[in-house]
Design an enzyme around this catalytic site. Sequence first.
Site, short mmCIF file in Angstrom:
data_model
loop_
_atom_site.label_atom_id
_atom_site.label_comp_id
_atom_site.label_asym_id
_atom_site.label_seq_id
_atom_site.Cartn_x
_atom_site.Cartn_y
_atom_site.Cartn_z
N GLU A 107 0.82 -1.21 0.00
CA GLU A 107 0.00 0.00 0.00
C GLU A 107 0.86 1.26 0.00
O GLU A 107 0.88 2.01 0.98
CB GLU A 107 -0.91 0.00 1.23
CG GLU A 107 -1.82 -1.20 1.35
CD GLU A 107 -2.50 -1.29 2.72
OE1 GLU A 107 -2.15 -0.49 3.61
OE2 GLU A 107 -3.36 -2.16 2.90
N PRO A 108 1.57 1.56 -1.06
CA PRO A 108 2.35 2.80 -1.10
C PRO A 108 1.44 4.02 -1.23
O PRO A 108 0.46 4.00 -1.97
CB PRO A 108 3.22 2.63 -2.34
CG PRO A 108 2.41 1.74 -3.24
CD PRO A 108 1.69 0.79 -2.32
N GLY A 109 1.75 5.05 -0.51
CA GLY A 109 1.04 6.32 -0.65
C GLY A 109 2.03 7.43 -0.86
O GLY A 109 2.13 8.02 -1.93
N ARG A 110 2.82 7.70 0.18
CA ARG A 110 3.88 8.70 0.11
C ARG A 110 4.82 8.43 -1.06
O ARG A 110 5.23 9.35 -1.77
CB ARG A 110 4.66 8.68 1.43
CG ARG A 110 5.79 9.68 1.53
CD ARG A 110 6.76 9.31 2.66
NE ARG A 110 6.08 8.87 3.87
CZ ARG A 110 5.77 9.67 4.88
NH1 ARG A 110 6.07 10.95 4.82
NH2 ARG A 110 5.16 9.18 5.95
N CYS A 135 0.60 32.42 14.00
CA CYS A 135 0.98 32.91 15.32
C CYS A 135 1.43 31.76 16.22
O CYS A 135 0.82 31.48 17.26
CB CYS A 135 -0.19 33.67 15.95
SG CYS A 135 -0.58 35.19 15.07
#
Length: 470
Positions: free
Chosen positions: A326-329, A397
Site C-alpha cells: 500500500e504505497p502512498g507517500r 501565530c
Amino acid sequence: MSRVAHPAGPRHGDVLPADHPPVPPDDLNALHRGIWPRGARRSGGVLTVRGADVRDLATEFGTPLQVCDEADVRSRCREYTEAFGPGARVFYAAKAFCSRAVLRWVSAEGLGVDVCTGGELTVALSAGVPPGQITMHGNNKSQDELAYAISAGVGHIVADSFEEIARLAYLTGAGDPPADPPAARPKVLVRVTTGVEAHTHEFMATAHDDQKFGFSLSSGAADEAVRRVIASPGLDFAGLHSHIGSQIFDAAGFEVAAHRVIELAVRIRDEHGIEIDELDLGGGFGIAYTEEDDPPEIKELAQSLRQIVDWQCQAAGLPAPRLTVEPGRAIVGPSMVTLYTVGTIKDVDGLRTYVSVDGGMSDNIRTALYDAAYTVALASRESAAPPMLSRVVGRHCESGDIVVRHAWLPSDLASGDLLAVAATGAYCRSLASNYNHVPRPAIVAVTDGADPALIIRRETMDDLLRLDVG
C-alpha cells in the site's frame, strides 16, 4: 540544499566561513537523488515543472501553490506494479493525498485505492474507482461507514477491533436482530500488531504494542479476532494485514513482521484448516526529502519483500499467499512542490536569518508534527550570491510554525522571490487546516504538452464564512 547546523550561522548577506563544508550547488537537473519531481528543471535559472514556469503558475494561480507532476505520479504507479509483478496487488494509500484527479490517475494505471473514512470512500467512488478495487481501513470505523462500504461493494474491509467485527457481523445478517444481508459477503482482513519497532518517528510507528491500531499478536487478540471473523457467517475471512510504520528505508522490519504474521497463519491453518489467501504488508516505504535520505529502489524493495514472504511460508510449510502493498507517500510525495512567496526577511543577530513566506503550518504541519526536514530552493531566478543559514517560517501565530528548519539560501534573497519546497505531495494537503483563518492553497497539475490544470481550487474567505452560521 544541504542541512548543516551552525550555532552562530551567517547573517543575512554574510558569507560562509572558509573552513565550512561547501554547500552543494542548486542543480535541479540532477534531481537531488529523487527529491524533486522527475519533470523539474532549471531554465534560465528559473524552476520549471514539465515545462511550466513557476513564475507563470504563481501569477495565474497565486501562492502558496502546490504543483503536481502528473507524469511523475503515473510513472511511479507503473514502477510499483512492474516491480511487484502480476501475482501481487498494489493499492494507493489515499490518506497521503486524496483528490478525484489523482485517484483517477492511479486507478487508470492499475492500482487499487485504500481509504480510511467515509469521506475518502466518497472521493474514490466519485472518481470512478471500481468498488472492488477499494480497501476500507480505519481504527474507528462507524457503523454508518461500514454500512456504506458494504453497500458500495468495496473489495476488502480491514478489521481493527472486536467492536468492528461485531458491527460487521450485525450488518451482514448475523446480528440480533438480523440486518438485511448484503448481496455478497464482504472480504475481511484482520489487522495484526506484530510488535515490530520501526525505526521512524514515534507518531509514524504503527506496529508496536502500545498504540491504537490492530490486534496484538503477543496478547492473543489477533488469534481471537480471526476466530470471530471466521465464526461470522456473513463475513469472508480473506487474510491478514500488517503495517509497521511510515518513512521506512529498509526491509528488516518487514522481515520480522512477516515472520510473526506467518506464525499466526500457521496457527490459523492448524486450528481452522484455512490457508490464508492474502498477506497485506501495508506501506510506509520511505522517500528522499533531503540529500541525507537514501530510500531503496522499488525493484530491490519488491524483490526483498517477495523473498521474505516466500522464505517464511516455505519454512512454515504454507503456500505463499498473494502479496499486497500500500504505497502512498512513495507514489505522490516526490511528485509535488510547494511554491511560496517570500515576505519579510529578519536577521537574528549571531544565529540565522528568518525567511517568512505566505503559507506555513496550515498547508504543511509535518515539520511541527514530525520534525520533518525538507529541501528548499530559490525558484524564480538564479543567484550567485553566497549562501546564508536560514529558517523558512510561516505566517501563523506559533513559534513552531516552521516550513524548513535549516536551509542555505542565497544572501540576496528578497521579498517577492519565489521559494520551492520539494517532496510536499504526501500528508501536506491531507493534514492542512485553516489555522488563523488562512484559506488552504490551490493544487495544479502539469504535464507535457498541455496547459496546467487546476485539480483543487484555492479556498476563499467566502468558503470559510459559509460554514460559520452564527
